[in-house]
Design an enzyme around this catalytic site. Sequence first.
Site, short mmCIF file in Angstrom:
data_model
loop_
_atom_site.label_atom_id
_atom_site.label_comp_id
_atom_site.label_asym_id
_atom_site.label_seq_id
_atom_site.Cartn_x
_atom_site.Cartn_y
_atom_site.Cartn_z
N LYS A 1 0.85 -1.21 0.00
CA LYS A 1 0.00 0.00 0.00
C LYS A 1 0.88 1.25 0.00
CE LYS A 1 -1.78 1.80 3.99
NZ LYS A 1 -1.49 3.23 4.16
N ASN A 2 1.88 1.30 0.88
CA ASN A 2 2.63 2.54 1.07
C ASN A 2 3.62 2.83 -0.04
OD1 ASN A 2 1.08 2.97 3.27
ND2 ASN A 2 2.62 2.34 4.77
N ARG B 1 -4.50 11.12 3.23
CA ARG B 1 -3.20 11.78 3.50
C ARG B 1 -2.22 11.66 2.35
NH1 ARG B 1 -1.11 13.57 7.61
NH2 ARG B 1 1.03 13.06 7.15
N CYS C 1 -4.84 12.77 12.16
CA CYS C 1 -5.75 11.63 12.33
C CYS C 1 -5.56 11.11 13.77
CB CYS C 1 -5.47 10.55 11.30
SG CYS C 1 -3.86 9.82 11.48
N ARG D 1 0.40 14.79 12.72
CA ARG D 1 0.96 14.48 11.41
C ARG D 1 1.16 15.73 10.53
NH1 ARG D 1 -1.52 8.90 9.40
NH2 ARG D 1 0.51 8.72 8.41
N PRO D 2 1.95 16.67 11.00
CA PRO D 2 2.23 17.88 10.21
C PRO D 2 3.02 17.54 8.94
CG PRO D 2 3.71 17.74 12.07
CD PRO D 2 2.73 16.62 12.23
N ILE D 3 3.11 18.50 8.01
CA ILE D 3 3.91 18.25 6.80
C ILE D 3 4.99 19.32 6.65
CG2 ILE D 3 2.10 16.96 5.58
CD1 ILE D 3 1.63 19.53 3.91
N ASP D 4 5.47 19.81 7.79
CA ASP D 4 6.50 20.87 7.74
C ASP D 4 7.77 20.44 7.01
OD1 ASP D 4 6.46 19.26 10.29
OD2 ASP D 4 8.48 20.09 10.39
N GLN D 5 8.13 19.17 7.10
CA GLN D 5 9.36 18.72 6.42
C GLN D 5 9.16 18.63 4.90
OE1 GLN D 5 12.42 18.26 8.13
NE2 GLN D 5 11.07 19.39 9.54
N ASP E 1 3.73 0.52 12.39
CA ASP E 1 2.45 0.01 11.86
C ASP E 1 2.12 -1.38 12.38
OD1 ASP E 1 2.74 1.50 8.53
OD2 ASP E 1 2.30 2.32 10.51
N ILE F 1 7.25 6.85 17.30
CA ILE F 1 7.03 7.53 16.03
C ILE F 1 5.83 8.45 16.06
CG2 ILE F 1 6.68 7.20 13.53
CD1 ILE F 1 9.38 6.09 14.41
N ARG G 1 -9.12 0.19 3.77
CA ARG G 1 -8.19 1.14 3.15
C ARG G 1 -6.86 0.49 2.84
NH1 ARG G 1 -7.15 6.48 6.00
NH2 ARG G 1 -5.77 6.41 4.23
C1 EPZ Z 1 4.02 6.77 6.48
O1 EPZ Z 1 3.30 7.86 7.03
C2 EPZ Z 1 3.01 5.64 6.38
N1 EPZ Z 1 1.95 6.04 5.46
C3 EPZ Z 1 2.46 5.30 7.75
O2 EPZ Z 1 1.62 4.16 7.58
C4 EPZ Z 1 3.62 4.90 8.67
O3 EPZ Z 1 3.12 4.68 9.96
C5 EPZ Z 1 4.65 6.03 8.70
O4 EPZ Z 1 5.08 6.34 7.37
C6 EPZ Z 1 5.89 5.64 9.51
O5 EPZ Z 1 6.47 4.51 8.95
C7 EPZ Z 1 2.20 5.99 4.13
O6 EPZ Z 1 3.29 5.65 3.70
C8 EPZ Z 1 1.06 6.38 3.23
P1 EPZ Z 1 6.27 9.98 8.64
P2 EPZ Z 1 4.00 9.32 7.05
O7 EPZ Z 1 6.27 11.22 7.81
O8 EPZ Z 1 4.81 9.48 5.83
C9 EPZ Z 1 6.22 13.37 11.95
C10 EPZ Z 1 -0.32 2.92 7.66
O9 EPZ Z 1 -0.94 2.41 8.59
N2 EPZ Z 1 6.34 14.30 10.82
O10 EPZ Z 1 7.41 9.03 8.56
O11 EPZ Z 1 2.94 10.32 7.36
C11 EPZ Z 1 4.90 12.62 11.95
O12 EPZ Z 1 3.90 13.38 12.59
C12 EPZ Z 1 0.23 4.32 7.82
O13 EPZ Z 1 -0.06 2.37 6.55
C13 EPZ Z 1 6.56 15.65 11.09
O14 EPZ Z 1 6.61 16.05 12.24
O15 EPZ Z 1 4.94 9.15 8.31
C14 EPZ Z 1 5.23 11.36 12.71
O16 EPZ Z 1 5.17 11.61 14.09
C15 EPZ Z 1 -0.09 4.91 9.18
N3 EPZ Z 1 6.68 16.52 10.03
C16 EPZ Z 1 6.68 11.07 12.30
O17 EPZ Z 1 7.18 12.31 11.79
C17 EPZ Z 1 6.61 16.10 8.73
O18 EPZ Z 1 6.75 16.93 7.81
C18 EPZ Z 1 6.82 10.02 11.21
O19 EPZ Z 1 5.99 10.40 10.15
C19 EPZ Z 1 6.40 14.71 8.48
C20 EPZ Z 1 6.27 13.84 9.53
#
Ligand code: EPZ
Length: 427
Positions: free
Chosen positions: A24-25, A95, A119, A124-128, A313, A335, A406
């Site tokens: 999926k991811n 997302r 969620c 889950r911000p997207i600042d990065q 996950d 995480i 999903r």
């Molecule tokens: C991906 O989410 C996966 N989703 C998630 O799977 C998975 O849990 C996660 O990676 C960690 O492995 C998809 O790939 C579609 P992150 P993502 O950015 O990319 C923080 C599932 O069940 N963060 O690695 O959103 C964030 O809030 C889903 O399949 C920032 O602060 O995860 C989190 O605490 C759930 N700023 C941590 O980093 C940012 O700009 C890791 O998030 C981005 C993230």
Amino acid sequence: MHKDWYKIEGGKRLEGTAIISGAKNASVAIIPAAIMSGECCILENLPHIQDVSTLETILRQIGAEVDFTSGDCMRIDSTHITSTSVVSEEVAEMRASYYLLGALLARFHECDLALPGGCVIGKRPIDQHIKGMRALGAEIQVDEEHNILHARARKLVGTEIFFDMVSVGATINVMLAATMAEGTTVLSNVAKEPHVVDVANFLNMMGASVKGAGTDTIRIKGKPRLHGCGYSVIPDQIETGTFMIAAAATRGDVIIKNVIPTHMEAVSAKLMESGATVIEGDDGRDFYIHVIMKDKPRPVSIKTLVYPGFPTDLQQPMMAYLSTAAGVSTITETIFESRFNHVKELRRMGASISIRDNMYAKVKGVNSLHGADIYASDLRAGAALIIAGLMANGTTKVHNIEFIDRGYEYFDRKLMAIGASIERMHV
Ligand code: EPZ
């Protein structure tokens, strides 16, 4: 709208063979990335899950021709993209639609994107993501009132980007944008998950130059144009882990096929530490992982980490499994800031779990779980609750299973095929 639910008669050992679907991811990133080619891409081994069908809808909304009617193969023709504005409700509710930002910025230097909400598992911000796009030269404005991000770039120019924290989404999204930037981009402190590597491999099949995915540093030499290609998505690491844990949780004996064993090392190690037998093999066609469990699991301690550590996950399914271990297990979620929403539901089945700071869980193994009416709060919590139902004595009803739709393809049918008594009920 009436919601379906699963009725599970617990206490049955899982035995037989399960076949894993495409990741999926990886799929939710590769499908948007395909529009960077401006030609036709053929993607194989895609799972028929809600998130993939949502992306099909979104790509059609911006003019791509998408055909996903022949098995697991999707044909995407992005010759005529008619809009770079992705603001429909489908976009806001999923997302991963944020990967369209990287893809549309790369090819068209513009994108209007409905922002993903947080969620239940965290803000889950997207600042990065935004930091990376700005570093490449994009102007990003966020309209907080309408929750829409506006991105424009005269051009994108390669640069060095060090992520403040490891993020799967930001790594992939900025990798997409850098693929067609002028010059070279070096991404550091990146995510190394298998799906990050799979997206990089797909980009290279479209003619990109992405090196180092899976390590701490990714080097990208920008290309002015990409081209169509054929590609097969990797097997789903998290679905594989879910079936491994379900096999052990029901004291079962299950061969899980179409897997990549190296992606599962942290999970295999923990299951073996808890007393399961985990055998990796190759039957000449497929790699497989064979999980056999005879007794109650021994307690273990789990700490979720970025890859290759224990995947966040699978923290929730693991907690269900450990709820009847012969002792006290500890689970630390590093995480996400609130990924324990399944705990209250497990407690209703008799589990004895205490939480501290929404980060540390202590799971005191009980003799057995009993069936109950329980409610999924997110995708992987849903998987955990199904595993708990398979383990429990009596009948369990798992509600809100649209979350599970999903991310798991034919989940109930695959479980039934290995002996589970699980039935999808329509209200
Ligand atoms: C991906 O989410 C996966 N989703 C998630 O799977 C998975 O849990 C996660 O990676 C960690 O492995 C998809 O790939 C579609 P992150 P993502 O950015 O990319 C923080 C599932 O069940 N963060 O690695 O959103 C964030 O809030 C889903 O399949 C920032 O602060 O995860 C989190 O605490 C759930 N700023 C941590 O980093 C940012 O700009 C890791 O998030 C981005 C993230």
